[in-house]
Design an enzyme around this catalytic site. Structure first.
Site, short mmCIF file in Angstrom:
data_model
loop_
_atom_site.label_atom_id
_atom_site.label_comp_id
_atom_site.label_asym_id
_atom_site.label_seq_id
_atom_site.Cartn_x
_atom_site.Cartn_y
_atom_site.Cartn_z
N ARG A 175 0.73 -0.99 -0.22
CA ARG A 175 0.53 0.03 0.53
C ARG A 175 0.99 1.42 -0.33
NH1 ARG A 175 -2.44 -3.93 -1.51
NH2 ARG A 175 -4.76 -4.35 -1.12
N SER A 227 -11.84 -1.73 2.00
CA SER A 227 -10.94 -1.46 2.89
C SER A 227 -10.65 -0.71 3.76
CB SER A 227 -9.79 -3.14 2.55
OG SER A 227 -10.01 -4.19 2.10
N GLU A 298 -6.13 3.08 5.49
CA GLU A 298 -5.79 2.19 3.86
C GLU A 298 -6.27 3.84 3.46
OE1 GLU A 298 -6.78 -0.58 0.67
OE2 GLU A 298 -5.91 -1.41 2.67
#
Length: 305
Positions: A175, A227, A298
């Site tokens: 990420r 998410s 995230e």
């Protein structure tokens, strides 16, 4: 005289491009948030450059919004100029290189690559958001990260100049990309080094299979940001949240998805961004209390918080 001509051209383009007080909830995958003070959909490099110059000349804060699939927009709105990348979506092929602009939805770009006889991106099928957003956060699924397939990225700096970054995979991690956290540049186009194939029907089947798997997990059932939390090292955020019996927990109109604990949904379309953020903080506090693990988002926050 040249300056006057330039200003005249830019004014015409700006009159055509700029939208005042544009509501952003309908542009967000979770369907909440306030308005943009100013917003624009550039369609090419020149329009993007003109908009950047306009923001700089008028001291307007500049924000970039793609698919808004992992961005929570403040209920109080976004000050300054919001550039919406959805009209930057053209693509072309140079041999084994699939080149696509940042505003193209990732899933659409994958389908286009397959149509062009190129494979490699299909395991990322079904990931929401744009190509630019996927590169920014190095999106991944099924053992593949988008950084694994990148060859170059063209980006614009705030002085209106276009640059090319040749990609080194060691600059990408979970990420994270060389663009993560950068607010001084705008991803414009990406080149992916893919493999030629004549078996496009088989490649398309692989893409459809992974997309159906995401759908089976309930990832598209309700408006959401996907998410919410990163996976802590050696752990799964969804498993930690599930172990705290938080599925279905609701604050205001925001709920933890009953099918995936790391997703917050706007089940009835009544959630505010404040509801979503309050639920995020509640989840973090419960997991911290239960497991002594601090979950990190995230997603990103945009606007007046």
């Amino acid at each position: 005289m040249p300056t006057n001509v330039r200003n005249s051209i830019e004014k015409i383009n700006l009159d055509h491009l700029l939208m005042e007080n544009l509501e952003l909830a309908s542009h967000s995958s979770i369907q909440c948030g306030g308005n943009a003070q100013w917003a624009a959909y550039p369609t090419n490099f020149e329009e993007l450059r003109i908009l950047i110059n306009h923001a700089k000349d008028n001291n307007l804060p500049l924000s970039i919004l793609g698919g808004a699939t992992n961005t929570l927009i403040s209920d109080k709105g976004v000050e300054g100029l919001v550039i919406l990348t959805g009209h930057l979506a053209r693509r072309h092929v140079q041999g084994e290189m699939f080149c696509v602009r940042s505003g193209c939805p990732l899933d659409k770009a994958i389908s286009q690559a397959i149509e062009d006889g190129l494979e490699g991106l299909e395991m990322l099928g079904g990931i929401p958001g744009t190509v630019g957003g996927a590169i920014y956060g190095n999106s991944g699924a099924n053992g593949v990260q988008i950084g694994d397939l990148l060859y170059y990225v063209d980006y614009m700096t705030l002085d209106g100049k276009l640059h090319r970054m040749q990609i080194h995979q060691d600059e990408f991690s979970y990420r994270h990309s060389p663009f993560t956290g950068r607010d001084d540049l705008i991803i414009y186009e990406a080149g992916f080094r893919l493999k030629p194939t004549t078996q496009t029907s088989e490649v398309r089947k692989r893409k459809d299979t992974v997309k159906k798997h995401r759908k089976h997990k309930g990832l598209y059932d309700y408006p959401s940001l996907g998410s919410v939390f990163k996976n802590p090292e050696g752990k799964k955020a969804a498993a930690l949240i599930d172990a705290c019996n938080l599925k279905g927990h609701t604050i205001g109109g925001a709920s933890v998805s009953p099918s995936h604990a790391n997703i917050i949904i706007n089940r009835e379309g009544k959630a505010t961004s404040e509801d979503v953020r309050a639920l995020i903080e509640y989840i973090r506090a419960v997991v911290q209390s239960e497991f002594h693990i601090t979950l990190q988002e995230e997603i990103h926050y945009l606007g007046r918080w």
